[in-house]
Scaffold this motif. Sequence first.
Motif, PDB file in Angstrom:
ATOM      1  N   ASN A 153      54.054 -51.813 -12.203  1.00 40.30           N
ATOM      2  CA  ASN A 153      53.414 -50.761 -12.553  1.00 40.30           C
ATOM      3  C   ASN A 153      52.958 -49.968 -11.472  1.00 40.30           C
ATOM      4  OD1 ASN A 153      53.029 -51.667 -15.168  1.00 40.30           O
ATOM      5  ND2 ASN A 153      51.225 -52.964 -14.710  1.00 40.30           N
ATOM      6  N   ILE A 154      52.765 -50.520 -10.214  1.00 42.98           N
ATOM      7  CA  ILE A 154      52.705 -49.711  -9.336  1.00 42.98           C
ATOM      8  C   ILE A 154      53.651 -48.879  -8.887  1.00 42.98           C
ATOM      9  CG2 ILE A 154      52.212 -49.908  -6.580  1.00 42.98           C
ATOM     10  CD1 ILE A 154      50.327 -52.175  -7.428  1.00 42.98           C
ATOM     11  N   GLU A 155      54.892 -49.131  -8.749  1.00 41.67           N
ATOM     12  CA  GLU A 155      55.958 -48.544  -8.416  1.00 41.67           C
ATOM     13  C   GLU A 155      56.292 -47.350  -9.399  1.00 41.67           C
ATOM     14  OE1 GLU A 155      59.093 -51.569  -8.278  1.00 41.67           O
ATOM     15  OE2 GLU A 155      58.568 -52.637  -6.636  1.00 41.67           O
ATOM     16  N   GLU A 156      56.179 -47.719 -10.798  1.00 39.93           N
ATOM     17  CA  GLU A 156      56.352 -46.829 -11.751  1.00 39.93           C
ATOM     18  C   GLU A 156      55.249 -45.544 -11.531  1.00 39.93           C
ATOM     19  OE1 GLU A 156      56.303 -48.765 -15.382  1.00 39.93           O
ATOM     20  OE2 GLU A 156      58.536 -49.408 -15.261  1.00 39.93           O
ATOM     21  N   SER A 157      54.085 -45.941 -11.060  1.00 41.52           N
ATOM     22  CA  SER A 157      53.099 -45.042 -10.812  1.00 41.52           C
ATOM     23  C   SER A 157      53.066 -44.152  -9.344  1.00 41.52           C
ATOM     24  CB  SER A 157      51.607 -45.413 -11.148  1.00 41.52           C
ATOM     25  OG  SER A 157      51.726 -45.962 -12.267  1.00 41.52           O
ATOM     26  N   CYS A 215      49.179 -48.246  -2.209  1.00 43.98           N
ATOM     27  CA  CYS A 215      48.865 -49.564  -3.023  1.00 43.98           C
ATOM     28  C   CYS A 215      49.720 -50.628  -2.752  1.00 43.98           C
ATOM     29  CB  CYS A 215      48.388 -49.419  -4.378  1.00 43.98           C
ATOM     30  SG  CYS A 215      46.840 -48.384  -4.499  1.00 43.98           S
ATOM     31  N   GLN A 216      49.355 -51.955  -2.769  1.00 47.05           N
ATOM     32  CA  GLN A 216      50.492 -53.090  -2.605  1.00 47.05           C
ATOM     33  C   GLN A 216      49.738 -54.304  -3.296  1.00 47.05           C
ATOM     34  OE1 GLN A 216      51.105 -54.793   1.344  1.00 47.05           O
ATOM     35  NE2 GLN A 216      49.995 -52.776   1.739  1.00 47.05           N
ATOM     36  N   VAL A 217      50.494 -55.189  -3.895  1.00 46.51           N
ATOM     37  CA  VAL A 217      49.925 -56.494  -4.006  1.00 46.51           C
ATOM     38  C   VAL A 217      50.546 -57.607  -3.487  1.00 46.51           C
ATOM     39  CG1 VAL A 217      49.325 -55.583  -6.349  1.00 46.51           C
ATOM     40  CG2 VAL A 217      51.396 -56.531  -6.098  1.00 46.51           C
ATOM     41  N   ARG A 218      49.931 -58.838  -3.167  1.00 45.63           N
ATOM     42  CA  ARG A 218      50.300 -60.090  -2.404  1.00 45.63           C
ATOM     43  C   ARG A 218      49.802 -61.302  -3.315  1.00 45.63           C
ATOM     44  NH1 ARG A 218      52.880 -56.515  -0.503  1.00 45.63           N
ATOM     45  NH2 ARG A 218      53.241 -55.742   1.299  1.00 45.63           N
ATOM     46  N   HIS A 219      50.748 -62.001  -3.183  1.00 43.57           N
ATOM     47  CA  HIS A 219      50.320 -63.470  -3.465  1.00 43.57           C
ATOM     48  C   HIS A 219      49.490 -64.176  -2.495  1.00 43.57           C
ATOM     49  CE1 HIS A 219      51.089 -67.993  -4.189  1.00 43.57           C
ATOM     50  NE2 HIS A 219      50.919 -67.452  -5.722  1.00 43.57           N
ATOM     51  N   ALA A 220      48.398 -64.620  -3.159  1.00 41.45           N
ATOM     52  CA  ALA A 220      47.506 -65.088  -2.021  1.00 41.45           C
ATOM     53  C   ALA A 220      46.329 -65.825  -2.777  1.00 41.45           C
ATOM     54  CB  ALA A 220      46.591 -63.960  -1.076  1.00 41.45           C
ATOM     55  N   ASP A 221      45.566 -67.055  -2.018  1.00 37.22           N
ATOM     56  CA  ASP A 221      44.574 -67.849  -2.786  1.00 37.22           C
ATOM     57  C   ASP A 221      43.266 -66.949  -2.384  1.00 37.22           C
ATOM     58  OD1 ASP A 221      42.393 -69.686  -3.333  1.00 37.22           O
ATOM     59  OD2 ASP A 221      43.603 -71.312  -2.067  1.00 37.22           O
ATOM     60  N   MET A 222      42.347 -66.694  -3.282  1.00 38.68           N
ATOM     61  CA  MET A 222      41.175 -66.000  -2.915  1.00 38.68           C
ATOM     62  C   MET A 222      40.193 -66.875  -2.462  1.00 38.68           C
ATOM     63  SD  MET A 222      39.981 -65.630  -7.158  1.00 38.68           S
ATOM     64  CE  MET A 222      39.996 -66.764  -8.205  1.00 38.68           C
ATOM     65  N   THR A 223      40.271 -68.336  -2.199  1.00 41.68           N
ATOM     66  CA  THR A 223      39.329 -69.086  -1.494  1.00 41.68           C
ATOM     67  C   THR A 223      39.693 -69.058   0.012  1.00 41.68           C
ATOM     68  OG1 THR A 223      40.525 -70.985  -1.960  1.00 41.68           O
ATOM     69  CG2 THR A 223      38.839 -70.404  -3.515  1.00 41.68           C
ATOM     70  N   GLN A 224      40.773 -68.700   0.375  1.00 40.76           N
ATOM     71  CA  GLN A 224      41.275 -68.650   1.613  1.00 40.76           C
ATOM     72  C   GLN A 224      42.320 -67.558   2.119  1.00 40.76           C
ATOM     73  OE1 GLN A 224      43.372 -72.665   1.802  1.00 40.76           O
ATOM     74  NE2 GLN A 224      41.692 -73.203   3.340  1.00 40.76           N
ATOM     75  N   MET A 225      41.751 -66.413   2.007  1.00 40.07           N
ATOM     76  CA  MET A 225      42.415 -64.968   1.979  1.00 40.07           C
ATOM     77  C   MET A 225      43.054 -64.769   3.187  1.00 40.07           C
ATOM     78  SD  MET A 225      40.059 -62.564  -0.018  1.00 40.07           S
ATOM     79  CE  MET A 225      39.061 -63.196  -1.299  1.00 40.07           C
ATOM     80  N   PRO A 226      44.316 -64.322   3.365  1.00 37.03           N
ATOM     81  CA  PRO A 226      45.170 -64.341   4.728  1.00 37.03           C
ATOM     82  C   PRO A 226      44.660 -62.875   5.523  1.00 37.03           C
ATOM     83  CG  PRO A 226      46.582 -63.392   2.847  1.00 37.03           C
ATOM     84  CD  PRO A 226      45.053 -63.856   2.248  1.00 37.03           C
ATOM     85  N   ASP A 260      44.008 -47.604 -11.581  1.00 36.92           N
ATOM     86  CA  ASP A 260      43.145 -46.468 -11.978  1.00 36.92           C
ATOM     87  C   ASP A 260      42.534 -45.944 -10.686  1.00 36.92           C
ATOM     88  OD1 ASP A 260      43.437 -46.981 -14.817  1.00 36.92           O
ATOM     89  OD2 ASP A 260      41.585 -48.358 -14.780  1.00 36.92           O
ATOM     90  N   LEU A 261      42.144 -46.819  -9.665  1.00 40.35           N
ATOM     91  CA  LEU A 261      41.590 -46.562  -8.369  1.00 40.35           C
ATOM     92  C   LEU A 261      42.286 -45.862  -7.493  1.00 40.35           C
ATOM     93  CD1 LEU A 261      38.987 -49.193  -8.351  1.00 40.35           C
ATOM     94  CD2 LEU A 261      38.723 -47.066  -9.330  1.00 40.35           C
ATOM     95  N   GLY A 262      43.698 -46.217  -7.394  1.00 39.54           N
ATOM     96  CA  GLY A 262      44.574 -45.867  -6.414  1.00 39.54           C
ATOM     97  C   GLY A 262      44.816 -44.275  -5.793  1.00 39.54           C
ATOM     98  N   PRO A 263      44.694 -43.333  -6.889  1.00 43.08           N
ATOM     99  CA  PRO A 263      44.946 -41.953  -6.518  1.00 43.08           C
ATOM    100  C   PRO A 263      43.658 -41.533  -5.924  1.00 43.08           C
ATOM    101  CG  PRO A 263      45.552 -42.284  -8.957  1.00 43.08           C
ATOM    102  CD  PRO A 263      44.999 -43.578  -8.485  1.00 43.08           C
ATOM    103  N   SER A 264      42.518 -42.212  -5.799  1.00 48.04           N
ATOM    104  CA  SER A 264      41.183 -41.507  -5.246  1.00 48.04           C
ATOM    105  C   SER A 264      40.881 -42.500  -3.895  1.00 48.04           C
ATOM    106  CB  SER A 264      40.110 -41.864  -6.372  1.00 48.04           C
ATOM    107  OG  SER A 264      40.571 -41.133  -7.576  1.00 48.04           O
ATOM    108  N   ILE A 265      41.581 -43.535  -3.603  1.00 40.66           N
ATOM    109  CA  ILE A 265      41.113 -44.294  -2.404  1.00 40.66           C
ATOM    110  C   ILE A 265      42.062 -44.044  -1.241  1.00 40.66           C
ATOM    111  CG2 ILE A 265      40.216 -45.820  -3.915  1.00 40.66           C
ATOM    112  CD1 ILE A 265      42.486 -47.744  -3.402  1.00 40.66           C
ATOM    113  N   GLY A 266      41.836 -44.555  -0.027  1.00 44.45           N
ATOM    114  CA  GLY A 266      42.810 -44.543   1.153  1.00 44.45           C
ATOM    115  C   GLY A 266      43.856 -45.356   0.956  1.00 44.45           C
ATOM    116  N   ALA A 267      43.716 -46.619   0.620  1.00 37.63           N
ATOM    117  CA  ALA A 267      44.747 -47.743   0.486  1.00 37.63           C
ATOM    118  C   ALA A 267      43.971 -48.853  -0.308  1.00 37.63           C
ATOM    119  CB  ALA A 267      45.093 -48.142   1.962  1.00 37.63           C
TER     120      ALA A 267
END
Length: 320
Positions: free
Chosen positions: A199-203, A208-219, A175-182
């Motif tokens: 979904n991101i590749e098809e769009s 934009c990218q996605v990563r596997h991460a723990d939200m209590t200890q972000m890399p 939803d937001l990707g086309p209107s933001i920097g990254a």
Amino acid sequence: MDLLLQALRAAGEQTRLRILALCADHELSVTDLIQVLGQTQSRVSRHLKILVEAGLLERYQEGQWARYRLAGQGSVIPGQAANKSGISLARYILQNIDMMHPVFRRDHENLTRRLDARQQRIQQFFRDNAPKWEEMRTDLVDQPAIDAHIRKLLLAKPVKHLLDVGTGTGKALLDLGPSIGAGIGIDNSFAMLDIARTNIEESSLNNCQVRHADMTQMPYEAETFDTALVHMVLHYTEAPAQVIGEIARVLTKGGRVLIVDLVRHDNADIRTTLQHVWSGFAEDEMADWLTQSGLTVEDRAEFTGGKLTVFATLAVKDGA
């Protein structure tokens, strides 16, 4: 003096010391404590009642469940007067407990196993329901209104680097990707991330990218993102205050975070079926967590069009 003496008497028992140590970093239910301590419900409940009355613990009702936490860690629970003697004593006791003592270490290990097992059940739930996740969410809340509000608030200012915490299927990035920097979306469910990447590749959202991460200890380094979104995620984490603190760490000064989640409710069926850890959050509770992390609330809205009420709180990192 009477309050202090009451607190001292309450703390002077081994099981109650163990309960204080367990509640130092977690908000736990009676069932959690029964499983960890290996004692009966009546015994554990009696100890909890004494600790609450002495002002060492706080109790709050969450639907059919009650949770307990160390006194003074958040806003005062309605109907419970703050016992400053109890709060000070609880903190002093915890500072002087040897957590490596076999009793406390064993309790910590048992609690860790219980919390890990709960998170594994949640992960299995996400794996089983990832393909129909957005449809399930739409059945519960007024998603179109929420999505429009997210766009309105976040895109009111330029967004250079967006962090989507608990991105799920990547819908917010779409939803937001086309209107933001990254944009970067993080999640700890591989099943959700597979769908999000597709979904991101098809769009063709190359920013934009996605990563596997723990939200209590972000890399990520401190002050990496100017904008963050946490959309219907916090009620699945054991430590929402810790997640908020971690988001504050990676936000730039003056950076904004929009938290969208459930207003506290008493629908036990929904909580059980959807594996929710929390039955939503109270407004003052969320405000306290944000303030403690150096964030100032700028806007709050509620959406009542579905089975559950949803809030959207926008906060800004201090120091801009």
